[in-house]
Enzyme design. Sequence first.
Site, PDB file in Angstrom:
ATOM      1  N   ALA A 246       5.355   0.967  -1.820  1.00  0.00           N
ATOM      2  CA  ALA A 246       4.168   1.852  -1.264  1.00  0.00           C
ATOM      3  C   ALA A 246       3.319   0.944  -0.332  1.00  0.00           C
ATOM      4  CB  ALA A 246       3.275   2.469  -2.081  1.00  0.00           C
ATOM      5  N   LYS A 247       2.375   1.176   0.567  1.00  0.00           N
ATOM      6  CA  LYS A 247       1.620   0.517   1.403  1.00  0.00           C
ATOM      7  C   LYS A 247       0.672  -0.283   0.478  1.00  0.00           C
ATOM      8  CE  LYS A 247       2.382   2.926   5.840  1.00  0.00           C
ATOM      9  NZ  LYS A 247       1.953   3.910   6.672  1.00  0.00           N
ATOM     10  N   ARG A 248       0.379   0.288  -0.586  1.00  0.00           N
ATOM     11  CA  ARG A 248      -0.658  -0.479  -1.473  1.00  0.00           C
ATOM     12  C   ARG A 248       0.180  -1.837  -2.084  1.00  0.00           C
ATOM     13  NH1 ARG A 248       0.771   4.186  -3.854  1.00  0.00           N
ATOM     14  NH2 ARG A 248       2.142   3.927  -5.746  1.00  0.00           N
TER      15      ARG A 248
END
Length: 274
Positions: A246-248
Amino acid sequence: MIVTRFAPSPTGELHLGHAFSALSAFAAARMAAGRFLLRIEDIDLGRCRPAFVDSILTDLSWLGLVWEEPVRRQSEHFDEYRAALDVLSAQGLLYPCFCTRKDIAGAGQAPHGPDGPLYPGTCRNLSPAEQLELRESGQPFALRLDCAEATRRVGRLVWHDRFAGTVVARPELFGDFVLARKDCPASYHLAVTLDDAHQGVTLVTRGEDLFAATHVHRLLQALFDLPVPDYSHHPLLTGPDGRRLAKRDHAQTLRSLREDGRSAVEVRAMVGLV
Ligand code: GLU
């Protein structure tokens, strides 16, 4: 002629999963001597950042991708999305919804659809006079599609997916989904469907997390009388912990890999697309 695209939202840095998606779409076009497009999906002005657009362009060039210019940016096309909404509105398929998230979440044990709690239909039953009063009082509203009525008008729909085969569209899973948000004159579902058709995309390559969204994209294609592309909803890459990227997850961003001295060839090999 095959036309593929990569359509990221500039809300964070791209990671290996994006590289896989972009390289897959690029390879599908290149192998068929087709066209590859890049589209920036930046309708959410609150979450999108120009710096992430720059990162996307840098990362993809570094990976060796080449796309056609000009790059379409959705934020420059709000008028087109509004015009499309007017078409559905004139057909009596849209209604304004004044409910807050809290209203919807608090409306009992609403079953969940792919986008969250299913809308219980509260505002579908407002009289024209009630609608007018709420509009005039300045209350913000979203526009929802009367999904049951829309589905009834178009009948049975299918699409073809390169992984899943022939799929029967089930837009009813989403209930009366939002086509224009309170804070933005379009929704992802509306903009992506119109743009893929407008740009002549023949193969939509994206992660299987968006598989369900195609149920409503197929309905919108039927309502707007648009061509139906082929789909390739590919499996998602997972990190060392087995969870999807995920982008995190900063460790796996293309920028961090590049800054750690990895080469583009190595990164392409990491996602199995050399
Ligand atoms: N903009 C979407 C995202 O970044 C992808 C849209 C699509 O490929 O259909 O998640």
